[in-house]
Design an enzyme around this catalytic site. Structure first.
Site, PDB file in Angstrom:
ATOM      1  N   ARG A  58       0.862  -1.183   0.000  1.00 55.84           N
ATOM      2  CA  ARG A  58       0.000   0.000   0.000  1.00 55.84           C
ATOM      3  C   ARG A  58       0.907   1.244   0.000  1.00 55.84           C
ATOM      4  O   ARG A  58       1.263   1.784   1.043  1.00 55.84           O
ATOM      5  CB  ARG A  58      -0.957  -0.028   1.193  1.00 55.84           C
ATOM      6  N   ASP A  76     -15.339  -3.410  12.161  1.00 54.08           N
ATOM      7  CA  ASP A  76     -13.938  -3.635  12.530  1.00 54.08           C
ATOM      8  C   ASP A  76     -13.858  -4.230  13.928  1.00 54.08           C
ATOM      9  O   ASP A  76     -14.602  -3.824  14.827  1.00 54.08           O
ATOM     10  CB  ASP A  76     -13.150  -2.324  12.522  1.00 54.08           C
TER      11      ASP A  76
END
Length: 337
Positions: free
Chosen positions: A109, A238
């Site tokens: 990333r 999450d």
């Protein structure tokens, strides 16, 4: 510099024991996860074809690492995650409802805007995906799956602390999961940022699952970004644990029940990404040609940090760090791999 080593921090394991322990806990956790969720290990790609629509768009602004292939007119992209690839794989393998897959996912990333104790440009995850029935697309099924994952993490910690008694100084993770919606967090802490809300709530409740990430809240802003074409924004979330030695919430998993044709149609319109409807993956999904699934990613380095008591993600994975981080870790006698 964003990396901060806590005052007086000292690793509970030496560098060689750390490497041995990482290998052991990965095997232990994967076995428990697969047993709990009925998952089967498969091989997965490091890169996919650009233009296929298979790469995870994350927040929609991150640039994938791309390269051309000799003697081919195709361009490849290193994956951001395998969120979409897994769903196609389940169809290809003809998995039935209640059965799923698990694989190692390695990603780059490049646009990670914060490199600190918890964030790196290198991402390693257990990526998993499971076929479900239409009646499983609900909050109760999501919560049940979250509790299975948390139990697998806590069971792994119990075994690691039995093998490495020095890890018992960390204490035990909280097995009870406190569920809260992103909107409830905004209502409770209207003056705080999303990350500050996560820290405040997780510090109190220790193990938390935040439901509903990606869609706009009453404030007009989402709790966090989530691509519109893999999670259903009303059925995702999450998993976070409180990390005492860092004094913050540690997110270990982003997961959710995936979009069906109706929720994909809605979220593409809401996010202004109607152009994706023509991509092969999206066309198949909108036409109801892909199985209904639940899935997510579980950070291997994050779990290693949490169970081994590490202060910096560079202690459990090899990556590239800025000079200030390297210097700060050297001064604190913290070994970056």
């Amino acid at each position: 510099m964003n990396s901060i080593i806590p005052e007086g921090y000292k690793s509970l394991l030496g560098i060689y024991d750390t490497q041995k322990a990482i290998g052991l806990l990965k095997r232990l956790f994967e076995d428990r996860l697969c047993a709990s969720l009925n998952l089967y290990r498969v091989s997965a790609p490091l890169f996919v074809e650009a233009g296929s629509g298979l790469n995870d768009d994350l927040n929609g602004v991150e640039r994938p690492v791309s390269f051309d292939i000799l003697r081919s007119d195709k361009t490849a992209q290193v994956v951001h995650s395998l969120a979409k690839w897994k769903r196609l794989a389940l169809k290809r393998y003809r998995f039935y409802p209640g059965r799923g897959l698990c694989t190692d996912m390695d990603a780059i990333r490049r646009d990670e805007d914060v490199l600190d104790n918890l964030h790196s440009v290198y991402v390693d995850q257990w990526d998993w995906e499971k076929v479900i029935l239409p009646e499983n697309r609900n909050i109760d099924y999501l919560k049940s799956t979250v509790m299975d994952i948390v139990s697998a993490i806590c069971d792994t910690q119990d075994t690691m602390q039995a093998i490495y008694p020095q890890l018992q100084r960390l204490g035990r993770l909280e097995r009870h999961v406190t569920f809260v919606t992103a909107q409830q967090l905004e209502d409770m802490y209207p003056g705080l940022t999303p990350k500050q809300r996560e820290n405040a709530f997780t510090k109190e409740h220790k193990t938390v699952f935040i439901i509903g990430i990606g869609g706009a809240l009453k404030s007009g802003k989402p709790h966090d970004g989530r691509a519109p074409d893999y999670d259903d924004w009303t059925l995702n979330g999450d998993i976070l644990f409180w990390c005492d030695w860092l004094g913050c919430a540690m997110e270990v998993s982003s997961m959710g029940i995936r979009v069906d044709p109706e929720s994909l149609d809605r979220q593409l319109s809401l996010s202004g990404h109607d152009e994706r409807r023509t991509l092969p993956y999206h066309k198949a999904l909108l036409n109801g040609e892909l199985p209904l699934t639940i899935g997510g990613g579980i950070g291997q380095s994050r779990i290693s940090m949490l169970l081994l008591g590490k202060a910096h993600i560079g202690e459990v994975q090899a990556s590239i760090w800025d000079d200030e981080t390297v210097s700060a870790c050297e001064k604190a006698d913290v070994t970056l791999l």
